[in-house]
Design a protein around this motif. Structure first.
Motif, PDB file in Angstrom:
ATOM      1  N   MET A  54       0.836  -1.228  -0.099  1.00 40.26           N
ATOM      2  CA  MET A  54      -0.023   0.063   0.089  1.00 40.26           C
ATOM      3  C   MET A  54       0.832   1.301   0.144  1.00 40.26           C
ATOM      4  SD  MET A  54      -3.366   0.794   0.747  1.00 40.26           S
ATOM      5  CE  MET A  54      -3.289   1.557  -0.967  1.00 40.26           C
ATOM      6  N   LEU A  55       1.925   1.314   0.920  1.00 44.67           N
ATOM      7  CA  LEU A  55       2.910   2.424   0.822  1.00 44.67           C
ATOM      8  C   LEU A  55       3.460   2.582  -0.445  1.00 44.67           C
ATOM      9  CD1 LEU A  55       4.616   1.566   4.065  1.00 44.67           C
ATOM     10  CD2 LEU A  55       3.104   3.345   3.797  1.00 44.67           C
ATOM     11  N   GLY A  56       3.940   1.785  -1.250  1.00 46.23           N
ATOM     12  CA  GLY A  56       4.388   1.657  -2.595  1.00 46.23           C
ATOM     13  C   GLY A  56       3.456   2.379  -3.679  1.00 46.23           C
ATOM     14  N   THR A  57       2.152   1.941  -3.499  1.00 43.05           N
ATOM     15  CA  THR A  57       1.128   2.348  -4.201  1.00 43.05           C
ATOM     16  C   THR A  57       0.998   3.538  -4.075  1.00 43.05           C
ATOM     17  OG1 THR A  57       0.318   0.048  -4.344  1.00 43.05           O
ATOM     18  CG2 THR A  57      -1.240   1.945  -5.179  1.00 43.05           C
ATOM     19  N   ILE A  58       0.659   4.236  -2.948  1.00 45.22           N
ATOM     20  CA  ILE A  58       0.768   5.609  -2.503  1.00 45.22           C
ATOM     21  C   ILE A  58       1.744   6.519  -3.082  1.00 45.22           C
ATOM     22  CG2 ILE A  58       0.400   7.202  -0.420  1.00 45.22           C
ATOM     23  CD1 ILE A  58      -1.165   5.064   1.009  1.00 45.22           C
ATOM     24  N   GLU A  59       2.777   6.063  -2.876  1.00 49.71           N
ATOM     25  CA  GLU A  59       4.125   6.669  -3.188  1.00 49.71           C
ATOM     26  C   GLU A  59       3.987   6.955  -4.937  1.00 49.71           C
ATOM     27  OE1 GLU A  59       8.713   7.201  -2.229  1.00 49.71           O
ATOM     28  OE2 GLU A  59       7.677   5.105  -2.255  1.00 49.71           O
ATOM     29  N   ILE A  60       4.054   5.838  -5.417  1.00 54.71           N
ATOM     30  CA  ILE A  60       3.690   5.915  -6.925  1.00 54.71           C
ATOM     31  C   ILE A  60       3.011   6.976  -7.369  1.00 54.71           C
ATOM     32  CG2 ILE A  60       3.355   4.856  -9.307  1.00 54.71           C
ATOM     33  CD1 ILE A  60       4.622   2.346  -7.803  1.00 54.71           C
ATOM     34  N   VAL A  61       1.391   7.013  -7.042  1.00 56.10           N
ATOM     35  CA  VAL A  61       0.583   7.733  -7.425  1.00 56.10           C
ATOM     36  C   VAL A  61       0.709   8.977  -6.994  1.00 56.10           C
ATOM     37  CG1 VAL A  61      -1.973   8.213  -7.307  1.00 56.10           C
ATOM     38  CG2 VAL A  61      -1.013   5.891  -7.661  1.00 56.10           C
ATOM     39  N   LEU A  62       1.188   9.383  -5.937  1.00 53.25           N
ATOM     40  CA  LEU A  62       1.406  10.843  -5.333  1.00 53.25           C
ATOM     41  C   LEU A  62       2.353  11.250  -6.150  1.00 53.25           C
ATOM     42  CD1 LEU A  62      -0.153  12.616  -3.647  1.00 53.25           C
ATOM     43  CD2 LEU A  62       0.928  11.847  -1.622  1.00 53.25           C
ATOM     44  N   ALA A  63       3.865  10.603  -6.224  1.00 55.46           N
ATOM     45  CA  ALA A  63       4.898  11.185  -6.868  1.00 55.46           C
ATOM     46  C   ALA A  63       4.585  11.642  -8.163  1.00 55.46           C
ATOM     47  CB  ALA A  63       5.928  10.138  -6.860  1.00 55.46           C
ATOM     48  N   GLU A  64       3.788  10.831  -8.843  1.00 55.31           N
ATOM     49  CA  GLU A  64       3.441  10.954 -10.430  1.00 55.31           C
ATOM     50  C   GLU A  64       2.432  12.540 -10.486  1.00 55.31           C
ATOM     51  OE1 GLU A  64       4.287  10.006 -13.186  1.00 55.31           O
ATOM     52  OE2 GLU A  64       5.461   8.254 -12.510  1.00 55.31           O
ATOM     53  N   VAL A  65       1.548  12.630  -9.601  1.00 54.20           N
ATOM     54  CA  VAL A  65       0.739  13.713  -9.378  1.00 54.20           C
ATOM     55  C   VAL A  65       1.475  15.170  -9.078  1.00 54.20           C
ATOM     56  CG1 VAL A  65      -1.250  14.814  -8.030  1.00 54.20           C
ATOM     57  CG2 VAL A  65      -1.458  12.399  -8.683  1.00 54.20           C
ATOM     58  N   LEU A  66       2.321  14.738  -8.240  1.00 54.64           N
ATOM     59  CA  LEU A  66       3.197  15.890  -7.635  1.00 54.64           C
ATOM     60  C   LEU A  66       4.309  16.382  -8.661  1.00 54.64           C
ATOM     61  CD1 LEU A  66       3.691  15.215  -3.817  1.00 54.64           C
ATOM     62  CD2 LEU A  66       1.859  16.717  -4.848  1.00 54.64           C
ATOM     63  N   ASN A  67       4.875  15.437  -9.123  1.00 56.78           N
ATOM     64  CA  ASN A  67       5.714  15.968 -10.340  1.00 56.78           C
ATOM     65  C   ASN A  67       5.051  16.310 -11.550  1.00 56.78           C
ATOM     66  OD1 ASN A  67       8.206  14.931  -8.992  1.00 56.78           O
ATOM     67  ND2 ASN A  67       7.698  12.683  -9.367  1.00 56.78           N
ATOM     68  N   ARG A 110      -4.125   6.312 -13.215  1.00 57.61           N
ATOM     69  CA  ARG A 110      -5.474   5.655 -13.505  1.00 57.61           C
ATOM     70  C   ARG A 110      -5.469   4.263 -13.236  1.00 57.61           C
ATOM     71  NH1 ARG A 110      -5.015   9.162 -18.058  1.00 57.61           N
ATOM     72  NH2 ARG A 110      -3.987   7.451 -19.260  1.00 57.61           N
ATOM     73  N   MET A 111      -4.355   3.668 -13.248  1.00 57.59           N
ATOM     74  CA  MET A 111      -4.471   2.074 -12.816  1.00 57.59           C
ATOM     75  C   MET A 111      -4.517   1.830 -11.498  1.00 57.59           C
ATOM     76  SD  MET A 111      -1.973   0.169 -15.874  1.00 57.59           S
ATOM     77  CE  MET A 111      -0.631   0.807 -14.997  1.00 57.59           C
ATOM     78  N   LEU A 112      -3.824   2.740 -10.478  1.00 58.83           N
ATOM     79  CA  LEU A 112      -3.494   2.368  -9.303  1.00 58.83           C
ATOM     80  C   LEU A 112      -4.502   3.541  -8.408  1.00 58.83           C
ATOM     81  CD1 LEU A 112       0.426   2.616  -9.264  1.00 58.83           C
ATOM     82  CD2 LEU A 112      -1.237   0.422  -9.433  1.00 58.83           C
ATOM     83  N   SER A 113      -5.383   4.060  -8.806  1.00 59.26           N
ATOM     84  CA  SER A 113      -6.348   4.860  -8.179  1.00 59.26           C
ATOM     85  C   SER A 113      -7.810   4.599  -8.379  1.00 59.26           C
ATOM     86  CB  SER A 113      -5.908   6.415  -8.106  1.00 59.26           C
ATOM     87  OG  SER A 113      -6.097   7.001  -9.412  1.00 59.26           O
ATOM     88  N   VAL A 114      -8.731   5.024  -7.637  1.00 65.83           N
ATOM     89  CA  VAL A 114     -10.193   5.306  -8.228  1.00 65.83           C
ATOM     90  C   VAL A 114     -10.668   6.540  -7.781  1.00 65.83           C
ATOM     91  CG1 VAL A 114     -10.404   2.833  -7.673  1.00 65.83           C
ATOM     92  CG2 VAL A 114     -10.808   4.272  -5.937  1.00 65.83           C
ATOM     93  N   ARG A 115     -11.946   6.841  -8.507  1.00 67.84           N
ATOM     94  CA  ARG A 115     -12.436   8.158  -8.071  1.00 67.84           C
ATOM     95  C   ARG A 115     -11.482   9.433  -8.543  1.00 67.84           C
ATOM     96  NH1 ARG A 115     -14.613   6.467  -1.998  1.00 67.84           N
ATOM     97  NH2 ARG A 115     -16.035   4.611  -2.861  1.00 67.84           N
ATOM     98  N   LEU A 116     -11.015   9.153  -9.439  1.00 67.05           N
ATOM     99  CA  LEU A 116     -10.229  10.287 -10.056  1.00 67.05           C
ATOM    100  C   LEU A 116     -10.941  11.337 -10.527  1.00 67.05           C
ATOM    101  CD1 LEU A 116      -7.026  10.932 -10.527  1.00 67.05           C
ATOM    102  CD2 LEU A 116      -7.445   9.915 -12.838  1.00 67.05           C
ATOM    103  N   SER A 117     -10.822  12.565 -10.092  1.00 63.65           N
ATOM    104  CA  SER A 117     -11.715  13.811 -10.676  1.00 63.65           C
ATOM    105  C   SER A 117     -10.834  14.874 -10.499  1.00 63.65           C
ATOM    106  CB  SER A 117     -13.056  13.826 -10.013  1.00 63.65           C
ATOM    107  OG  SER A 117     -12.840  14.314  -8.712  1.00 63.65           O
TER     108      SER A 117
END
Length: 154
Positions: A38-51, A120-127
């Motif tokens: 879960m920590l890895g998934t959060i880090e990947i998604v959030l790092a992509e968003v922030l970058n 998109r692959m690792l998250s839900v309810r993306l808006s």
């Protein structure tokens, strides 16, 4: 600022503050029983968003700009709201697209362009909304206990 299940952060869009914020969010998720997957998934998604915010939304601002993050731990997901004052997100970027099935073996993999696919692959309810000159991206990273395949691939 942390209060119960919520963590709120304000940072500048530079790589050092992004890294520090990712560590704070991972610590928050750990306190709310996130496992290493879960920590890895959060880090990947959030790092992509922030970058993406740092590289694109604030591209015209040499000193970057502010980013506000709220992370809420729930029993079924970690929910995020990420706000910035940069340029708007281009239309259609949240829509799913087909990924290439293969790449030429003689050439290197293409650089860039996979971040939104990962998000998109690792998250839900993306808006996404834009209000009062601010971008607001919200999404959740679901907690999927036991969803990983065994190491041998079966």
């Amino acid at each position: 600022m942390q209060s119960g299940n919520n963590l709120r952060l304000r940072l500048n869009s530079d790589e050092y503050e992004i890294r520090r914020s990712l560590e704070q969010i991972k610590a928050h998720a750990t306190r709310h029983n996130a496992d290493h997957v879960m920590l890895g998934t959060i880090e990947i998604v959030l790092a992509e968003v922030l970058n993406n915010i740092a590289e694109h939304a604030y591209a015209s601002q040499p000193r970057g700009g502010p980013i506000d993050i709220t992370c809420t731990a729930t029993p079924v997901a970690f929910r995020f709201a990420v706000l910035d004052e940069g340029t708007p997100l281009p239309r259609g970027v949240l829509q799913a697209r087909s990924m290439p099935r293969q790449y030429p073996p003689e050439g290197p993999l293409p650089e860039g362009g996979f971040g939104w696919d990962l998000i998109r692959m690792l998250s839900v309810r993306l808006s996404f909304t834009r209000k009062h000159g601010r971008n607001c991206l919200s999404f959740a990273v679901p907690i999927l206990k036991g969803a990983m395949c065994p190491k041998d691939g079966r």
